[in-house]
Design a protein around this motif. Sequence first.
Motif, PDB file in Angstrom:
ATOM      1  N   UNK A 172      -0.810 -12.119 -13.368  1.00  0.00           N
ATOM      2  CA  UNK A 172      -1.588 -11.519 -12.675  1.00  0.00           C
ATOM      3  C   UNK A 172      -2.693 -12.798 -13.093  1.00  0.00           C
ATOM      4  N   UNK A 173      -3.650 -12.663 -12.485  1.00  0.00           N
ATOM      5  CA  UNK A 173      -4.607 -13.671 -12.271  1.00  0.00           C
ATOM      6  C   UNK A 173      -5.291 -13.857 -13.117  1.00  0.00           C
ATOM      7  N   UNK A 174      -5.512 -15.071 -13.485  1.00  0.00           N
ATOM      8  CA  UNK A 174      -5.840 -16.612 -15.055  1.00  0.00           C
ATOM      9  C   UNK A 174      -7.579 -16.309 -14.545  1.00  0.00           C
ATOM     10  N   UNK A 175      -8.261 -15.691 -15.366  1.00  0.00           N
ATOM     11  CA  UNK A 175     -10.094 -15.299 -15.099  1.00  0.00           C
ATOM     12  C   UNK A 175     -10.238 -16.690 -16.598  1.00  0.00           C
ATOM     13  N   UNK A 176     -11.078 -17.992 -15.168  1.00  0.00           N
ATOM     14  CA  UNK A 176     -10.640 -19.272 -16.085  1.00  0.00           C
ATOM     15  C   UNK A 176     -12.461 -19.370 -15.691  1.00  0.00           C
ATOM     16  N   UNK A 177     -13.192 -20.022 -16.843  1.00  0.00           N
ATOM     17  CA  UNK A 177     -14.341 -20.667 -16.671  1.00  0.00           C
ATOM     18  C   UNK A 177     -13.970 -22.512 -16.484  1.00  0.00           C
ATOM     19  N   UNK A 178     -14.224 -23.058 -15.529  1.00  0.00           N
ATOM     20  CA  UNK A 178     -13.761 -24.632 -16.245  1.00  0.00           C
ATOM     21  C   UNK A 178     -12.235 -24.903 -16.096  1.00  0.00           C
ATOM     22  N   UNK A 179     -11.694 -24.255 -15.885  1.00  0.00           N
ATOM     23  CA  UNK A 179     -10.085 -24.541 -15.554  1.00  0.00           C
ATOM     24  C   UNK A 179      -9.884 -23.626 -17.455  1.00  0.00           C
ATOM     25  N   UNK A 180     -10.824 -23.250 -18.233  1.00  0.00           N
ATOM     26  CA  UNK A 180     -10.656 -22.835 -19.419  1.00  0.00           C
ATOM     27  C   UNK A 180     -10.476 -21.627 -19.288  1.00  0.00           C
ATOM     28  N   UNK A 181     -10.142 -20.807 -20.483  1.00  0.00           N
ATOM     29  CA  UNK A 181      -9.771 -19.469 -20.371  1.00  0.00           C
ATOM     30  C   UNK A 181     -11.411 -18.530 -20.562  1.00  0.00           C
ATOM     31  N   UNK A 182     -11.829 -17.455 -19.899  1.00  0.00           N
ATOM     32  CA  UNK A 182     -12.826 -16.801 -19.787  1.00  0.00           C
ATOM     33  C   UNK A 182     -13.068 -16.119 -21.039  1.00  0.00           C
ATOM     34  N   UNK A 183     -14.985 -16.520 -21.539  1.00  0.00           N
ATOM     35  CA  UNK A 183     -14.969 -15.449 -23.047  1.00  0.00           C
ATOM     36  C   UNK A 183     -14.395 -14.356 -23.026  1.00  0.00           C
ATOM     37  N   UNK A 184     -14.248 -13.577 -23.861  1.00  0.00           N
ATOM     38  CA  UNK A 184     -14.404 -12.369 -24.000  1.00  0.00           C
ATOM     39  C   UNK A 184     -16.123 -12.021 -23.766  1.00  0.00           C
ATOM     40  N   UNK A 185     -16.766 -10.733 -23.500  1.00  0.00           N
ATOM     41  CA  UNK A 185     -17.661 -10.219 -23.485  1.00  0.00           C
ATOM     42  C   UNK A 185     -18.381 -10.543 -25.142  1.00  0.00           C
ATOM     43  N   UNK A 186     -17.066 -10.335 -26.304  1.00  0.00           N
ATOM     44  CA  UNK A 186     -18.239 -10.148 -27.184  1.00  0.00           C
ATOM     45  C   UNK A 186     -18.161 -11.230 -27.967  1.00  0.00           C
ATOM     46  N   UNK A 187     -18.015 -12.574 -26.965  1.00  0.00           N
ATOM     47  CA  UNK A 187     -18.180 -13.307 -27.523  1.00  0.00           C
ATOM     48  C   UNK A 187     -19.112 -14.819 -26.820  1.00  0.00           C
ATOM     49  N   UNK A 188     -20.542 -13.831 -26.350  1.00  0.00           N
ATOM     50  CA  UNK A 188     -21.024 -14.621 -25.574  1.00  0.00           C
ATOM     51  C   UNK A 188     -22.317 -13.804 -26.194  1.00  0.00           C
ATOM     52  N   UNK A 189     -23.663 -14.399 -25.541  1.00  0.00           N
ATOM     53  CA  UNK A 189     -24.367 -14.414 -25.916  1.00  0.00           C
ATOM     54  C   UNK A 189     -25.847 -13.791 -24.934  1.00  0.00           C
ATOM     55  N   UNK A 190     -25.345 -13.379 -24.052  1.00  0.00           N
ATOM     56  CA  UNK A 190     -26.297 -13.098 -23.125  1.00  0.00           C
ATOM     57  C   UNK A 190     -27.706 -12.341 -23.445  1.00  0.00           C
ATOM     58  N   UNK A 191     -28.860 -12.806 -22.695  1.00  0.00           N
ATOM     59  CA  UNK A 191     -29.780 -12.608 -22.995  1.00  0.00           C
ATOM     60  C   UNK A 191     -30.537 -12.544 -21.018  1.00  0.00           C
ATOM     61  N   UNK A 192     -32.221 -11.616 -21.747  1.00  0.00           N
ATOM     62  CA  UNK A 192     -32.995 -11.193 -20.749  1.00  0.00           C
ATOM     63  C   UNK A 192     -32.258 -10.741 -19.451  1.00  0.00           C
ATOM     64  N   UNK A 193     -33.166 -11.412 -18.753  1.00  0.00           N
ATOM     65  CA  UNK A 193     -31.817 -10.722 -17.060  1.00  0.00           C
ATOM     66  C   UNK A 193     -30.887 -10.390 -16.766  1.00  0.00           C
ATOM     67  N   UNK A 194     -29.714 -11.731 -17.276  1.00  0.00           N
ATOM     68  CA  UNK A 194     -28.615 -11.562 -17.427  1.00  0.00           C
ATOM     69  C   UNK A 194     -27.759 -10.279 -17.813  1.00  0.00           C
ATOM     70  N   UNK A 195     -28.523 -10.346 -19.119  1.00  0.00           N
ATOM     71  CA  UNK A 195     -28.040  -8.559 -19.843  1.00  0.00           C
ATOM     72  C   UNK A 195     -27.547  -7.774 -18.974  1.00  0.00           C
ATOM     73  N   UNK A 196     -29.465  -7.712 -18.586  1.00  0.00           N
ATOM     74  CA  UNK A 196     -29.352  -6.496 -18.063  1.00  0.00           C
ATOM     75  C   UNK A 196     -28.828  -6.640 -16.310  1.00  0.00           C
TER      76      UNK A 196
END
Length: 284
Positions: A172-196
């Motif tokens: 299947x498609x490899x989901x990445x960010x700049x060639x690295x594995x994309x993080x799980x949502x649990x590993x991120x800290x979005x806030x403000x407008x991005x969270x919504x």
Amino acid sequence: MMHDRPLEDIDPTFVFDFEALDEPDDDNQRWSTWLSVEPLCRGPEPRPDWVVTSQAAIDTELGILKTGKEAEVFLLERAVPGSTLRGESVVMAAKRYKSREHTAFHRSGAYTEGWSTKRSRDARAVKAKSTFGREVAAGQWASSEWTALTRFWAAGVPVPYPVQIDGTEILMEFISVDGEPAPRLAQTRPDGDLLGHLFEQLRSAMGALARDGVAHGDLSPYNILLADERLVIIDLPQAVDLAGNAQGMDFLLRDCTNVCAWFRRRGLEVDEHELFGELMAQAF
């Protein structure tokens, strides 16, 4: 009888270039399996332009991405040797369900309610949890995830594009960010407008699933990837039929509870019962 003719007299439409290819010389390599699987075991059309279909491509295993009780995910490059052209070189995720070592999902009987096994011998083996039965079960889980991926991709749900299935292996498609594995949502800290914005993406994705009559069944911030500002849902073998599974509504409510709890902890006021009601209205 052979006749000698000058090369310049040969019609150029009958001339082609031929290049002999060496056999893969690495234990982590094999010829591409794209053409060795049945057409229905290949991803839905129209296919993304990065999918490599060349017979000259070689699959190279690059390393393990994730390991678990039921399956392991590897990075696999499929490329025509020497080429870097789009459509001739790509890195994918190879999810391989374990067979002999395969252990059933917790409460798997609830997830698989409504499944059927055509061969009675297979059904008995799965029920008895014999070695052969575990191999059959591994194939069932792989087939279930493949079916979910192809179905949800076609429905517009943000899931990795399913390239092919071969036995207990799904590419299947490899989901990445700049060639690295994309993080799980649990590993991120979005806030403000991005969270919504992320919650609205997730609401839309869950709505698409509900309209298709299914729930993820095990949705949480741990099986949602964040690729820049785009959510991608993964780990779908246990997708639950809302009408065919007596516990379908319970699974849907649990999905709502899991994701809403995470967003509330990040500061976004959302309610799982309100989300559940919206999804139920779309499902029926």
